[in-house]
Scaffold this active site. Structure first.
Site, PDB file in Angstrom:
ATOM      1  N   GLN A  86       0.831  -1.210   0.000  1.00 43.92           N
ATOM      2  CA  GLN A  86       0.000   0.000   0.000  1.00 43.92           C
ATOM      3  C   GLN A  86       0.866   1.261   0.000  1.00 43.92           C
ATOM      4  OE1 GLN A  86      -2.324  -1.049   3.407  1.00 43.92           O
ATOM      5  NE2 GLN A  86      -0.522  -1.468   4.657  1.00 43.92           N
TER       6      GLN A  86
ATOM      7  N   TYR B 211     -10.242   4.563  19.733  1.00 48.19           N
ATOM      8  CA  TYR B 211     -10.289   3.318  18.964  1.00 48.19           C
ATOM      9  C   TYR B 211      -9.481   2.212  19.646  1.00 48.19           C
ATOM     10  CZ  TYR B 211      -9.514   0.151  15.007  1.00 48.19           C
ATOM     11  OH  TYR B 211      -9.439  -0.953  14.203  1.00 48.19           O
TER      12      TYR B 211
ATOM     13  N   ASP C  26       0.776 -12.079   6.285  1.00 50.49           N
ATOM     14  CA  ASP C  26      -0.673 -11.983   6.109  1.00 50.49           C
ATOM     15  C   ASP C  26      -1.389 -12.670   7.278  1.00 50.49           C
ATOM     16  OD1 ASP C  26      -3.256 -11.878   5.233  1.00 50.49           O
ATOM     17  OD2 ASP C  26      -2.942 -13.171   3.477  1.00 50.49           O
TER      18      ASP C  26
ATOM     19  N   ASP D 239      -7.414  -5.763  14.294  1.00 49.45           N
ATOM     20  CA  ASP D 239      -7.317  -4.310  14.074  1.00 49.45           C
ATOM     21  C   ASP D 239      -6.979  -4.114  12.612  1.00 49.45           C
ATOM     22  OD1 ASP D 239      -6.889  -1.619  14.117  1.00 49.45           O
ATOM     23  OD2 ASP D 239      -4.989  -1.713  15.193  1.00 49.45           O
ATOM     24  N   SER D 240      -8.015  -4.186  11.797  1.00 50.32           N
ATOM     25  CA  SER D 240      -7.796  -4.303  10.364  1.00 50.32           C
ATOM     26  C   SER D 240      -8.220  -3.034   9.639  1.00 50.32           C
ATOM     27  CB  SER D 240      -8.604  -5.509   9.885  1.00 50.32           C
ATOM     28  OG  SER D 240      -9.276  -5.234   8.703  1.00 50.32           O
TER      29      SER D 240
ATOM     30  N   ASP E  72      -9.774  -1.217   6.062  1.00 47.99           N
ATOM     31  CA  ASP E  72     -11.057  -1.460   5.394  1.00 47.99           C
ATOM     32  C   ASP E  72     -10.938  -2.589   4.368  1.00 47.99           C
ATOM     33  OD1 ASP E  72     -12.277   0.647   6.821  1.00 47.99           O
ATOM     34  OD2 ASP E  72     -11.373   2.110   5.458  1.00 47.99           O
TER      35      ASP E  72
HETATM   36  N1  AAT Z   1      -4.569   0.889  14.855  1.00 43.99           N
HETATM   37  C1  AAT Z   1      -4.664   1.467  13.573  1.00 43.99           C
HETATM   38  C2  AAT Z   1      -5.873   1.164  12.872  1.00 43.99           C
HETATM   39  C3  AAT Z   1      -5.966   0.425  11.766  1.00 43.99           C
HETATM   40  S1  AAT Z   1      -4.546  -0.179  11.143  1.00 43.99           S
HETATM   41  C4  AAT Z   1      -4.916  -1.577  10.178  1.00 43.99           C
HETATM   42  C5  AAT Z   1      -3.646  -2.380   9.862  1.00 43.99           C
HETATM   43  O1  AAT Z   1      -4.040  -3.615   9.271  1.00 43.99           O
HETATM   44  C6  AAT Z   1      -2.662  -1.717   8.883  1.00 43.99           C
HETATM   45  O2  AAT Z   1      -1.423  -1.552   9.500  1.00 43.99           O
HETATM   46  C7  AAT Z   1      -2.584  -2.732   7.719  1.00 43.99           C
HETATM   47  O3  AAT Z   1      -1.300  -2.817   7.127  1.00 43.99           O
HETATM   48  C8  AAT Z   1      -2.984  -4.031   8.423  1.00 43.99           C
HETATM   49  N2  AAT Z   1      -3.458  -5.098   7.542  1.00 43.99           N
HETATM   50  C9  AAT Z   1      -4.230  -4.982   6.431  1.00 43.99           C
HETATM   51  N3  AAT Z   1      -4.453  -6.184   5.886  1.00 43.99           N
HETATM   52  C10 AAT Z   1      -3.835  -7.103   6.666  1.00 43.99           C
HETATM   53  C11 AAT Z   1      -3.697  -8.528   6.604  1.00 43.99           C
HETATM   54  N4  AAT Z   1      -4.267  -9.235   5.622  1.00 43.99           N
HETATM   55  N5  AAT Z   1      -2.971  -9.141   7.585  1.00 43.99           N
HETATM   56  C12 AAT Z   1      -2.397  -8.436   8.573  1.00 43.99           C
HETATM   57  N6  AAT Z   1      -2.500  -7.086   8.676  1.00 43.99           N
HETATM   58  C13 AAT Z   1      -3.206  -6.421   7.733  1.00 43.99           C
HETATM   59  C14 AAT Z   1      -7.322   0.231  11.174  1.00 43.99           C
HETATM   60  C15 AAT Z   1      -7.941   1.500  10.689  1.00 43.99           C
HETATM   61  C16 AAT Z   1      -9.385   1.386  10.275  1.00 43.99           C
HETATM   62  C17 AAT Z   1      -9.768   2.446   9.262  1.00 43.99           C
HETATM   63  C18 AAT Z   1     -11.222   2.667   9.173  1.00 43.99           C
HETATM   64  N7  AAT Z   1     -11.607   3.492   8.027  1.00 43.99           N
END
Ligand code: AAT
Length: 284
Positions: free
Chosen positions: A34, A64, A140, A159-160, A162
């Protein structure tokens, strides 16, 4: 587009764009997954943006990170083993660390660049990585969970970002099935579950999938985060079959004196839903 302002635009919230005044762009990079950007805002401190979407600001991150962590961990007695998926900024780790019963904290974040820039620009979040109970895995979350032995964790926190981009599969049924297997009986999951104002269709799908997979209970809770789209965001909280978990009344209260947002009253209140949302979520 207003010069000197950041506007958050996405097909996930068509026709609206929350904007923040930019003082200075501090970092811009492209990882394998990304676009990563950090800027100093005029009113919300430093802001982390992934693929044009705000992930964290210094000013409102407590609303959050505290909620996504303490809602599940305060709902079960003595959580010992906790897994965080995503959360590469370290903020959720910082919150998990506050629980003295916890012995093991594993994190699986897909993007090493998020971890690196957080350590550099967000020391108050990345402090979470310094806890000796933490083991960091860069990869992943979907693949990581498939390899977890059955019944390992007391709690999993997803904590993912979108569901457009690398997090898409984290919203799908096979992922929830792996989470369920990775949890002990009566274990809990709390997963980022978007906004009741913008994403009832997504929430409906998550609730339907979770009701099929998690045989304990399935509940939606929400909080206010001014820099997330529509200013609110929610979580799906589920438990596996086993000792019953009543999420609405915290069985394992935490010392609230060091927290900025979470308390036991807000914990219970978070599960009260507007009628339009209740109808959809309860019918699933
Ligand atoms: N605490 C911060 C809030 C977040 S961060 C979400 C994190 O998920 C990012 O660092 C991203 O790189 C990670 N991520 C995304 N896909 C995967 C995956 N498949 N496996 C592991 N980690 C992943 C969330 C903000 C929410 C926003 C709302 N609009």
């Amino acid at each position: 587009v207003i010069p000197g302002w950041f506007s958050e635009m996405s097909p996930m919230w068509p026709g609206e764009a929350h904007s923040l005044k930019v003082e200075k762009i501090l970092f811009q990079g492209k990882s394998d997954f990304q676009n990563v950007m950090i800027f100093q805002s005029a009113t919300y401190g430093k802001v982390l943006v992934l693929d044009g979407v705000i992930q964290v600001t210094e000013r409102d991150e407590c609303a959050y990170q505290e909620m996504i962590t303490h809602l599940p961990l305060c709902s079960i007695p003595n959580p010992k083993k906790v897994l965080v998926i995503g959360g590469g900024d370290g903020g959720v780790l910082r919150e998990v660390s506050r629980h003295s019963s916890v012995e093991q904290i594993d994190i699986c974040e897909i993007d090493g660049m998020v971890v690196d820039v957080s350590k550099q620009y967000f020391p108050h979040l990345a402090v979470g990585f310094e806890d000796p109970r933490v083991t960091v895995n860069i990869g992943d979350g979907v693949a990581f969970l498939k390899a977890v032995p059955e019944g390992t964790y007391d709690a999993v926190i997803v904590d993912s970002s979108d569901p457009i981009g690398p997090a898409q599969e984290l919203f799908e049924k096979p992922f929830f099935e792996s989470v369920s297997k990775a949890l002990r009986p009566g274990g809990v999951v709390c997963t980022q579950a978007e906004s009741i104002w913008l994403h009832m269709h997504i929430i409906e799908d998550i609730a339907a999938n979770c009701r099929q997979v998690f045989k304990g209970s399935v509940n939606y809770a929400w909080t206010t985060v001014p820099t997330y789209p529509s200013g609110v965001i929610g979580f799906m909280l589920c438990s596996t079959e086993g000792p019953a978990v009543d999420f609405k009344y915290p069985a394992n209260p935490i010392d609230e004196s060091k927290l900025k947002f979470y308390n036991s009253e807000i914990h219970s209140a978070a599960f009260c839903l507007p009628t339009f949302a209740k109808k959809v979520i309860d019918s699933k």
